[in-house]
Design an enzyme around this catalytic site. Structure first.
Site, short mmCIF file in Angstrom:
data_model
loop_
_atom_site.label_atom_id
_atom_site.label_comp_id
_atom_site.label_asym_id
_atom_site.label_seq_id
_atom_site.Cartn_x
_atom_site.Cartn_y
_atom_site.Cartn_z
N GLU A 64 3.97 -13.55 -6.00
CA GLU A 64 4.82 -12.40 -5.69
C GLU A 64 4.60 -11.26 -6.68
OE1 GLU A 64 5.99 -12.50 -2.83
OE2 GLU A 64 5.80 -14.66 -2.56
N GLN A 66 5.93 -5.97 1.00
CA GLN A 66 5.63 -6.63 2.28
C GLN A 66 6.55 -6.15 3.41
OE1 GLN A 66 5.57 -10.74 0.34
NE2 GLN A 66 4.10 -10.97 2.00
N HIS A 103 1.82 -9.06 -5.60
CA HIS A 103 2.13 -8.09 -4.54
C HIS A 103 2.56 -6.74 -5.13
CE1 HIS A 103 1.69 -10.17 -0.73
NE2 HIS A 103 2.38 -11.20 -1.15
NI NI Z 1 2.49 -13.06 -0.21
#
Ligand code: NI
Length: 187
Positions: A138, A51, A141
């Site tokens: 998470e 991210q 991701h």
């Molecule tokens: Ni997220």
């Protein structure tokens, strides 16, 4: 260290599979600090390295609530080694500002990962807790999976994305989750 820019939904690198960390070096420690600085600045529960534009298998979580203070946690090269049960809860993501939609998750998960010192640990998170859900969110991701891929109603999710000027649901990324659906029906 530094507050980084968070990549938004639509950015192709959010869909990439991240690479293993071979050595928990100074560089990885700096990355972890950037993740915490950025996560706290934007009031997130968790943040994964992709991210902030780094495709490495690292994420951080702080699942503290007013009634339940918890330690901030670092997960390097995590693996989900056990999962059971199912829940549906509203979720959001710092890469999707202000957009929330209900998603399916396992209720209980056990994760094995390395900490900031490179030591392996095993952690069990139960009962559909914020921690249990954050671990799964998470982890996704790192695989290029986003929370909207788990949505229970794609039309509703699409409306929410549109309202927040985000790209629509990517149909070919939607997850078929028969195991979770069966669990939910049994409840
Ligand atoms: Ni997220």
């Amino acid at each position: 260290m530094a507050v980084k820019k968070i990549l938004k939904y639509g950015e192709p690198s959010l869909r990439e599979k991240s690479k293993e960390v071979h050595k928990v070096s100074r560089k990885v420690a700096d990355l972890v600090q950037d993740l915490f600085d950025t996560m706290y600045t934007f009031n997130g529960v968790g943040l994964a390295a992709p991210q902030i534009g780094v495709n490495l298998r690292v994420y951080v979580i702080d699942a503290s609530t007013k009634d339940n203070p918890m330690k901030p946690m670092v997960f390097i090269n995590p693996k989900i080694i056990k999962k059971s049960g199912a829940v549906v809860e509203d979720e959001g993501c710092l890469s999707f500002p202000e957009a929330y939609t209900p998603v399916r998750r396992y209720k209980n998960v056990t994760v094995k990962a390395q900490d900031i010192n490179g030591r392996t640990f095993i952690l069990e998170a139960k009962d559909g807790s914020l921690l249990a859900r954050a671990i799964q969110h998470e982890f996704d991701h790192l695989e290029g999976i986003l929370f909207v891929d788990h949505c229970v109603n794609r039309f509703e999710a699409d409306e929410i994305l549109k309202k927040h000027n985000l790209p629509p649901i990517e149909e070919d990324m939607l997850l078929d989750e028969p195991e979770l659906e069966a669990e939910l029906e049994n409840d």
